[in-house]
Design a protein around this motif. Sequence first.
Motif, PDB file in Angstrom:
ATOM      1  N   TYR A   1       0.866  -1.179   0.000  1.00 33.12           N
ATOM      2  CA  TYR A   1       0.000   0.000   0.000  1.00 33.12           C
ATOM      3  C   TYR A   1       0.902   1.229   0.000  1.00 33.12           C
ATOM      4  O   TYR A   1       2.103   1.141   0.289  1.00 33.12           O
ATOM      5  CB  TYR A   1      -0.950   0.014   1.202  1.00 33.12           C
ATOM      6  CG  TYR A   1      -0.275   0.114   2.554  1.00 33.12           C
ATOM      7  CD1 TYR A   1      -0.102   1.337   3.192  1.00 33.12           C
ATOM      8  CD2 TYR A   1       0.174  -1.043   3.207  1.00 33.12           C
ATOM      9  CE1 TYR A   1       0.508   1.417   4.436  1.00 33.12           C
ATOM     10  CE2 TYR A   1       0.785  -0.967   4.446  1.00 33.12           C
ATOM     11  CZ  TYR A   1       0.956   0.265   5.054  1.00 33.12           C
ATOM     12  OH  TYR A   1       1.561   0.345   6.283  1.00 33.12           O
ATOM     13  N   ALA A   2       0.337   2.365  -0.339  1.00 31.65           N
ATOM     14  CA  ALA A   2       1.124   3.598  -0.446  1.00 31.65           C
ATOM     15  C   ALA A   2       0.518   4.693   0.416  1.00 31.65           C
ATOM     16  O   ALA A   2      -0.699   4.743   0.622  1.00 31.65           O
ATOM     17  CB  ALA A   2       1.211   4.059  -1.902  1.00 31.65           C
ATOM     18  N   MET A   3       1.390   5.549   0.918  1.00 33.68           N
ATOM     19  CA  MET A   3       0.965   6.737   1.655  1.00 33.68           C
ATOM     20  C   MET A   3       1.437   7.960   0.866  1.00 33.68           C
ATOM     21  O   MET A   3       2.618   8.055   0.504  1.00 33.68           O
ATOM     22  CB  MET A   3       1.545   6.728   3.070  1.00 33.68           C
ATOM     23  CG  MET A   3       1.207   5.459   3.837  1.00 33.68           C
ATOM     24  SD  MET A   3       1.631   5.490   5.598  1.00 33.68           S
ATOM     25  CE  MET A   3       0.220   6.400   6.268  1.00 33.68           C
ATOM     26  N   LEU A   4       0.492   8.862   0.578  1.00 34.11           N
ATOM     27  CA  LEU A   4       0.758  10.006  -0.280  1.00 34.11           C
ATOM     28  C   LEU A   4       0.788  11.290   0.542  1.00 34.11           C
ATOM     29  O   LEU A   4      -0.079  11.508   1.397  1.00 34.11           O
ATOM     30  CB  LEU A   4      -0.303  10.117  -1.374  1.00 34.11           C
ATOM     31  CG  LEU A   4      -0.139   9.203  -2.598  1.00 34.11           C
ATOM     32  CD1 LEU A   4      -0.235   7.734  -2.218  1.00 34.11           C
ATOM     33  CD2 LEU A   4      -1.202   9.530  -3.658  1.00 34.11           C
ATOM     34  N   TYR A   5       1.772  12.127   0.240  1.00 29.33           N
ATOM     35  CA  TYR A   5       1.990  13.363   1.006  1.00 29.33           C
ATOM     36  C   TYR A   5       2.049  14.571   0.076  1.00 29.33           C
ATOM     37  O   TYR A   5       2.445  14.467  -1.090  1.00 29.33           O
ATOM     38  CB  TYR A   5       3.310  13.284   1.767  1.00 29.33           C
ATOM     39  CG  TYR A   5       3.393  12.196   2.808  1.00 29.33           C
ATOM     40  CD1 TYR A   5       3.154  12.461   4.160  1.00 29.33           C
ATOM     41  CD2 TYR A   5       3.730  10.902   2.448  1.00 29.33           C
ATOM     42  CE1 TYR A   5       3.240  11.456   5.108  1.00 29.33           C
ATOM     43  CE2 TYR A   5       3.814   9.886   3.394  1.00 29.33           C
ATOM     44  CZ  TYR A   5       3.567  10.174   4.719  1.00 29.33           C
ATOM     45  OH  TYR A   5       3.658   9.176   5.660  1.00 29.33           O
TER      46      TYR A   5
END
Length: 277
Positions: free
Chosen positions: A155-159
Amino acid sequence: MNILLAVSLLVAVTGSAAASSEMRDSGNLLQISAVSVSVKQQGQALPPVLGHRGQAMNAAQLEGANRLKHIPVVKTPRKTREQVIADKQINVDTRSGLRSSAARLNAAIYYEFAIYDASTRLFEDIDYDGFYRTFSVTFDADVHSSNLNQYADVYAMLYLSRNGGPWELYHTTEIFTIFDDVSNDDFEVLTTLHSGYPTDHYDVLIDLYEVGYSDIVATISSDDLDELYGLPLESADRDFYADEGTEVIVGGAISMFAMLFLWVFAIIRRVVSTPSQ
């Protein structure tokens, strides 16, 4: 004497309006709201990126935009990348199920991850000022191994970073599966910013995690790609359009300031134009 009184009143009103505006922006710094959905392109190539200009949505993006409209908007506290990383480390220490990178090595897991490419697209600018409320981020994550048909759940975390400021989380994706280094498994996230994002230029950073592990396995940002640099964005509460002749209340403090300014100006004009006795 009347002129001095009017000028003093104008200065006081200006200071009050500025203070109210500052308080409003400070409040926005505490909470944000944005909604995001993943967009399934079904292996179809996306249109060429035309730089930071608005683009027409394809069928998959239009379907995603329609889903965005039905997602409840919830304000959440701002959380920096450092806070996210620290929280994950706490979860490892408290044995909540997350494992560290050392555990991966101990289990003789030697595959590696990479984000091969990433791009952005801009879609909705209601007031036509060049700053957009809706945008998408697309990236291609790969897993490399000596094993054939290697796959991994990630999964990815976007900033977003406002004009060089701290990285702040705006979306965590659902879990998805990547296979080797195939080129048709791009993952796209469509987002509409609703509040807490002043009109400015924002950079994008993507952190990739393997499910079950606390450490970042791959990352990419505006430091690596120009496509993730300087997106002209603003939240929907700053992106509105009014037809000519339609009265729009921008905000209580600002509207009151405008009315009082006109009133003070009228007094000054009347005093100046009145002949001296």
